[in-house]
Design a protein around this motif. Sequence first.
Motif, PDB file in Angstrom:
ATOM      1  N   THR A 102      45.360  26.727  28.947  1.00 57.24           N
ATOM      2  CA  THR A 102      46.513  25.850  28.695  1.00 57.24           C
ATOM      3  C   THR A 102      47.442  25.740  29.892  1.00 57.24           C
ATOM      4  O   THR A 102      48.395  24.966  29.843  1.00 57.24           O
ATOM      5  CB  THR A 102      47.309  26.378  27.494  1.00 57.24           C
ATOM      6  OG1 THR A 102      47.801  27.694  27.783  1.00 57.24           O
ATOM      7  CG2 THR A 102      46.434  26.426  26.251  1.00 57.24           C
ATOM      8  N   ASN A 103      47.183  26.509  30.951  1.00 57.46           N
ATOM      9  CA  ASN A 103      48.019  26.459  32.144  1.00 57.46           C
ATOM     10  C   ASN A 103      47.571  25.282  33.002  1.00 57.46           C
ATOM     11  O   ASN A 103      46.462  25.264  33.547  1.00 57.46           O
ATOM     12  CB  ASN A 103      47.906  27.767  32.923  1.00 57.46           C
ATOM     13  CG  ASN A 103      48.938  27.868  34.040  1.00 57.46           C
ATOM     14  OD1 ASN A 103      49.479  26.865  34.497  1.00 57.46           O
ATOM     15  ND2 ASN A 103      49.208  29.079  34.487  1.00 57.46           N
ATOM     16  N   VAL A 104      48.434  24.288  33.159  1.00 55.74           N
ATOM     17  CA  VAL A 104      48.067  23.079  33.888  1.00 55.74           C
ATOM     18  C   VAL A 104      47.837  23.356  35.365  1.00 55.74           C
ATOM     19  O   VAL A 104      47.054  22.658  36.028  1.00 55.74           O
ATOM     20  CB  VAL A 104      49.159  22.004  33.688  1.00 55.74           C
ATOM     21  CG1 VAL A 104      50.462  22.422  34.350  1.00 55.74           C
ATOM     22  CG2 VAL A 104      48.712  20.659  34.226  1.00 55.74           C
ATOM     23  N   ASN A 105      48.486  24.389  35.890  1.00 57.61           N
ATOM     24  CA  ASN A 105      48.310  24.698  37.315  1.00 57.61           C
ATOM     25  C   ASN A 105      46.877  25.134  37.620  1.00 57.61           C
ATOM     26  O   ASN A 105      46.349  24.817  38.695  1.00 57.61           O
ATOM     27  CB  ASN A 105      49.292  25.802  37.741  1.00 57.61           C
ATOM     28  CG  ASN A 105      50.718  25.320  37.759  1.00 57.61           C
ATOM     29  OD1 ASN A 105      50.995  24.189  38.139  1.00 57.61           O
ATOM     30  ND2 ASN A 105      51.642  26.165  37.344  1.00 57.61           N
ATOM     31  N   LYS A 108      44.885  21.935  37.834  1.00 59.36           N
ATOM     32  CA  LYS A 108      45.206  21.183  39.045  1.00 59.36           C
ATOM     33  C   LYS A 108      44.552  21.795  40.268  1.00 59.36           C
ATOM     34  O   LYS A 108      44.065  21.065  41.155  1.00 59.36           O
ATOM     35  CB  LYS A 108      46.728  21.127  39.229  1.00 59.36           C
ATOM     36  CG  LYS A 108      47.434  20.196  38.256  1.00 59.36           C
ATOM     37  CD  LYS A 108      48.947  20.369  38.308  1.00 59.36           C
ATOM     38  CE  LYS A 108      49.507  20.042  39.674  1.00 59.36           C
ATOM     39  NZ  LYS A 108      50.987  20.155  39.699  1.00 59.36           N
ATOM     40  N   TYR A 127      41.591  16.143  36.850  1.00 57.66           N
ATOM     41  CA  TYR A 127      42.978  15.668  36.870  1.00 57.66           C
ATOM     42  C   TYR A 127      43.343  14.965  35.561  1.00 57.66           C
ATOM     43  O   TYR A 127      44.491  15.072  35.090  1.00 57.66           O
ATOM     44  CB  TYR A 127      43.202  14.733  38.052  1.00 57.66           C
ATOM     45  CG  TYR A 127      43.458  15.450  39.351  1.00 57.66           C
ATOM     46  CD1 TYR A 127      44.527  16.331  39.481  1.00 57.66           C
ATOM     47  CD2 TYR A 127      42.636  15.261  40.448  1.00 57.66           C
ATOM     48  CE1 TYR A 127      44.770  16.997  40.670  1.00 57.66           C
ATOM     49  CE2 TYR A 127      42.868  15.923  41.655  1.00 57.66           C
ATOM     50  CZ  TYR A 127      43.932  16.791  41.759  1.00 57.66           C
ATOM     51  OH  TYR A 127      44.175  17.457  42.940  1.00 57.66           O
ATOM     52  N   ALA A 130      44.131  17.644  33.258  1.00 56.72           N
ATOM     53  CA  ALA A 130      45.457  18.194  33.571  1.00 56.72           C
ATOM     54  C   ALA A 130      46.558  17.278  33.053  1.00 56.72           C
ATOM     55  O   ALA A 130      47.601  17.749  32.584  1.00 56.72           O
ATOM     56  CB  ALA A 130      45.587  18.386  35.079  1.00 56.72           C
ATOM     57  N   GLU A 131      46.329  15.966  33.115  1.00 55.30           N
ATOM     58  CA  GLU A 131      47.315  15.018  32.597  1.00 55.30           C
ATOM     59  C   GLU A 131      47.511  15.195  31.098  1.00 55.30           C
ATOM     60  O   GLU A 131      48.641  15.104  30.589  1.00 55.30           O
ATOM     61  CB  GLU A 131      46.865  13.592  32.912  1.00 55.30           C
ATOM     62  CG  GLU A 131      47.836  12.520  32.446  1.00 55.30           C
ATOM     63  CD  GLU A 131      47.284  11.131  32.640  1.00 55.30           C
ATOM     64  OE1 GLU A 131      48.053  10.168  32.483  1.00 55.30           O
ATOM     65  OE2 GLU A 131      46.080  11.003  32.922  1.00 55.30           O
ATOM     66  N   SER A 134      49.420  18.644  30.558  1.00 55.90           N
ATOM     67  CA  SER A 134      50.798  18.692  31.055  1.00 55.90           C
ATOM     68  C   SER A 134      51.769  18.159  30.011  1.00 55.90           C
ATOM     69  O   SER A 134      51.547  17.111  29.394  1.00 55.90           O
ATOM     70  CB  SER A 134      50.907  17.873  32.345  1.00 55.90           C
ATOM     71  OG  SER A 134      52.227  17.894  32.834  1.00 55.90           O
ATOM     72  N   THR A 135      52.853  18.886  29.816  1.00 57.64           N
ATOM     73  CA  THR A 135      53.852  18.488  28.821  1.00 57.64           C
ATOM     74  C   THR A 135      54.785  17.398  29.338  1.00 57.64           C
ATOM     75  O   THR A 135      55.374  16.665  28.550  1.00 57.64           O
ATOM     76  CB  THR A 135      54.693  19.709  28.407  1.00 57.64           C
ATOM     77  OG1 THR A 135      55.282  20.303  29.590  1.00 57.64           O
ATOM     78  CG2 THR A 135      53.810  20.742  27.707  1.00 57.64           C
ATOM     79  N   ASP A 138      53.516  14.387  35.677  1.00 57.28           N
ATOM     80  CA  ASP A 138      53.454  15.100  36.949  1.00 57.28           C
ATOM     81  C   ASP A 138      53.036  14.114  38.040  1.00 57.28           C
ATOM     82  O   ASP A 138      51.923  13.564  38.002  1.00 57.28           O
ATOM     83  CB  ASP A 138      52.449  16.253  36.856  1.00 57.28           C
ATOM     84  CG  ASP A 138      52.522  17.175  38.070  1.00 57.28           C
ATOM     85  OD1 ASP A 138      53.022  16.754  39.120  1.00 57.28           O
ATOM     86  OD2 ASP A 138      52.066  18.334  37.958  1.00 57.28           O
ATOM     87  N   ILE A 141      49.729  14.821  40.004  1.00 59.74           N
ATOM     88  CA  ILE A 141      48.471  14.474  39.333  1.00 59.74           C
ATOM     89  C   ILE A 141      48.114  13.017  39.616  1.00 59.74           C
ATOM     90  O   ILE A 141      46.967  12.692  39.972  1.00 59.74           O
ATOM     91  CB  ILE A 141      48.571  14.739  37.822  1.00 59.74           C
ATOM     92  CG1 ILE A 141      48.704  16.239  37.550  1.00 59.74           C
ATOM     93  CG2 ILE A 141      47.361  14.163  37.089  1.00 59.74           C
ATOM     94  CD1 ILE A 141      48.895  16.590  36.088  1.00 59.74           C
TER      95      ILE A 141
END
Length: 365
Positions: A102-105, A108, A127, A130-131, A134-135, A138, A141
């Motif tokens: 769940t960590n978007v980093n 990415k 990506y 990740a979009e 991400s809450t 970004d 991205i």
Amino acid sequence: MANNMLSNGRIQQQTTVSQQPSNDKGKKAPEIPATECNNWLLHRHYTRHEYKTCKILIDNELLRSSGHNEYASYLKGLILRREGKIQDSLNCFQTAYNVNSTNVNNIKQIAKSLLIMGSHKRAIEAYLEAEKVSTIPDWEIYLNLGECYAKLNQLYEAKRHLKRSIELTRNELPYVALARVCIREDHVTEARNAYNAALSGNPESVEAATDLGLLYLKIGDVQRAFQKFGTVLAYAPDCTRAILPIAYVIQNHQEYDVALSKYKLAAQSIPESHALWNNVGMCFYGKQKFVAAISCLKRAHYLNPMAFLPAYNLGMVFLATGQPASAAIYLCAAVSADPKNHMPYLLLGPRWSAESRRRIATKSL
């Protein structure tokens, strides 16, 4: 004194085991050290650029946690990528993702490693994931999505994502990327507007100013190009991307000594640049120093045998010095490098005509 102990420099009475109450309900559970209790130490060494020490500590933490320390795997991936070990860094980021998806980093960084490796389609998939994770929107991205689509020559999608990135930030990077896509589409005015927008928010952006100067030079606006390159060198005196074109402008005004001083400065950073040695050689040619010109041009041709200009200029200099046989060799190399360029044919024409006449006369004898 057998039951006495030292505490803060004082002797205190220690209760024997037999005197302790038998009721264990009041006992606290033993404290188990957290998996990420030393992350602060890893972060300190990383931010201090002490990568060797940081890697040793990271390996210890990963061994102690059986590879379940997300931050240690993440930092190791960053360090390995700085060392050029892209595949190994990708494996580390994948490990961090397996620990915490769940960590978007983590996602990415996986996508960035794929982008560097040239796996643009897989990078786009990462990506896009990740979009979704991400809450908040970004801009990085969307910037990287635009660059991926540009690499795949899907320019419409690239521009769409880059414009979305521009809406979310004042950073100059999306503007510069958008301008480069516009140049590929020959939309010069749109590209110039993007560069100017980048510089309006970031007037000290060396990359945007340099690219804008090169764009002005491409469309023939030498005065504005010279001004932009001068601005770049005011902020970054060792920027070779600005030194070479500004020296080229000076060279075209036949101020060869000034241009050579600029090239000398650039040679400290890019001694293996064929374009640099080609221009230096032509400066010597302009000063009628033919031996030095041939030496520099041969070095440029050695550094990039498939480049057109060094081969063509060598042919031209050899013709000027009365060496037609050597000139023909390099002019043929120039034709091989760029068959559609008409300039080497113009110089080869008289040479081949004379050679053909000589061969015909020899055969008739």
